[in-house]
Scaffold this active site. Structure first.
Site, PDB file in Angstrom:
ATOM      1  N   CYS A 107       0.721  -1.256   0.067  1.00  0.00           N
ATOM      2  CA  CYS A 107       0.063  -0.045   0.025  1.00  0.00           C
ATOM      3  C   CYS A 107       0.744   1.134   0.101  1.00  0.00           C
ATOM      4  O   CYS A 107       0.691   2.012  -0.898  1.00  0.00           O
ATOM      5  CB  CYS A 107      -0.960   0.083   1.197  1.00  0.00           C
ATOM      6  SG  CYS A 107      -1.971   1.373   1.233  1.00  0.00           S
ATOM      7  N   GLU A 156      -4.807  -5.570  -2.800  1.00  0.00           N
ATOM      8  CA  GLU A 156      -4.785  -4.353  -3.569  1.00  0.00           C
ATOM      9  C   GLU A 156      -5.612  -4.091  -4.777  1.00  0.00           C
ATOM     10  O   GLU A 156      -6.401  -3.395  -4.995  1.00  0.00           O
ATOM     11  CB  GLU A 156      -3.430  -3.543  -3.738  1.00  0.00           C
ATOM     12  CG  GLU A 156      -2.846  -3.102  -2.571  1.00  0.00           C
ATOM     13  CD  GLU A 156      -3.332  -1.692  -1.886  1.00  0.00           C
ATOM     14  OE1 GLU A 156      -4.152  -1.278  -2.578  1.00  0.00           O
ATOM     15  OE2 GLU A 156      -3.083  -1.065  -0.985  1.00  0.00           O
TER      16      GLU A 156
END
Length: 227
Positions: free
Chosen positions: A140, A215
């Protein structure tokens, strides 16, 4: 693109293979870059990302308790501060313009993709060690850094200028560099100079790759809001 985010991150990124490209060049990301992403999709994503960042901050707070060195504790505590007191404000500001209050964001129902990702990261920390947690957190942090640097900076009249320029900006790029330094030091302290030859390395690659896959699912979720 490795930029200057340390040496551990690019090795894990390369080990993740094509899933990293799927994440950083996702259709949601490309829509942000060229301004064609539906506003409804962006706002839906922002609401969920606000909830995500609450859990992300908790995971970084957990990292403080998992750290073995004072400098590690300081770095993780600084990240918690940056998330809670700075990055969340971008979401609050943008959503307020659409009539959503911070209370609306805080009480939003979590999407299953959000639940899967945040709980995976927290479980990595609770069930694993400091390196397990960093490996799950890093996609991230660094992914947004790479995306921002690739897409921006953009002019102020770009429909997603605030988002892109936040992650392209010097402050966030420094966060990535600092995170890279933290990860490199943590690996050296625990695994030594030959980290990739240790049994723990494969587990770190798996943690990193799984978080990257999650993600991708997060971006998929964002696109679904604009359908």
């Amino acid at each position: 693109m490795t930029r200057d985010y340390g040496t551990t991150f690019p090795r894990l990124r390369d080990a993740a293979g094509t899933v990293w490209q799927d994440y950083t060049h996702h259709a949601f990301v490309e829509g942000l870059g060229n301004g064609t992403l539906p506003r409804k999709a962006f706002l839906g994503y922002l609401v969920q990302d606000y909830v995500f960042l609450i859990h992300f901050a908790r995971a970084w707070a957990l990292a403080v308790t998992k750290a073995d060195a004072l400098e590690e504790m300081r770095a993780c505590a600084a990240t918690v501060d940056a998330l809670v007191n700075h990055e969340l404000s971008l979401h609050v500001k943008t959503c307020a313009e659409a009539g959503l209050s911070e209370a609306d964001l805080y009480t939003a129902e979590e999407h299953p993709a959000n639940l899967a990702y945040t709980r995976y990261v927290l479980d990595a920390g609770h069930s694993g060690n400091f390196l397990d947690l960093l490996a799950a957190l890093t996609p991230c942090v660094m992914g947004y850094g790479e995306i921002g640097a690739r897409l921006g900076p953009v002019p102020a009249d770009h429909p997603y200028a605030d988002w892109i320029n936040t992650y392209a900006g010097d402050a966030y790029q420094q966060v990535c560099r600092d995170s890279g330094t933290l990860f490199d030091g943590a690996v050296l302290l625990r695994l030594g100079a030959g980290a990739e030859t240790t049994p723990a390395w494969g587990r770190l690659c798996q943690r990193f790759t799984t978080a990257t896959r999650l993600e991708v699912s997060f971006w998929d979720m964002g696109l679904s809001f604009g359908a």
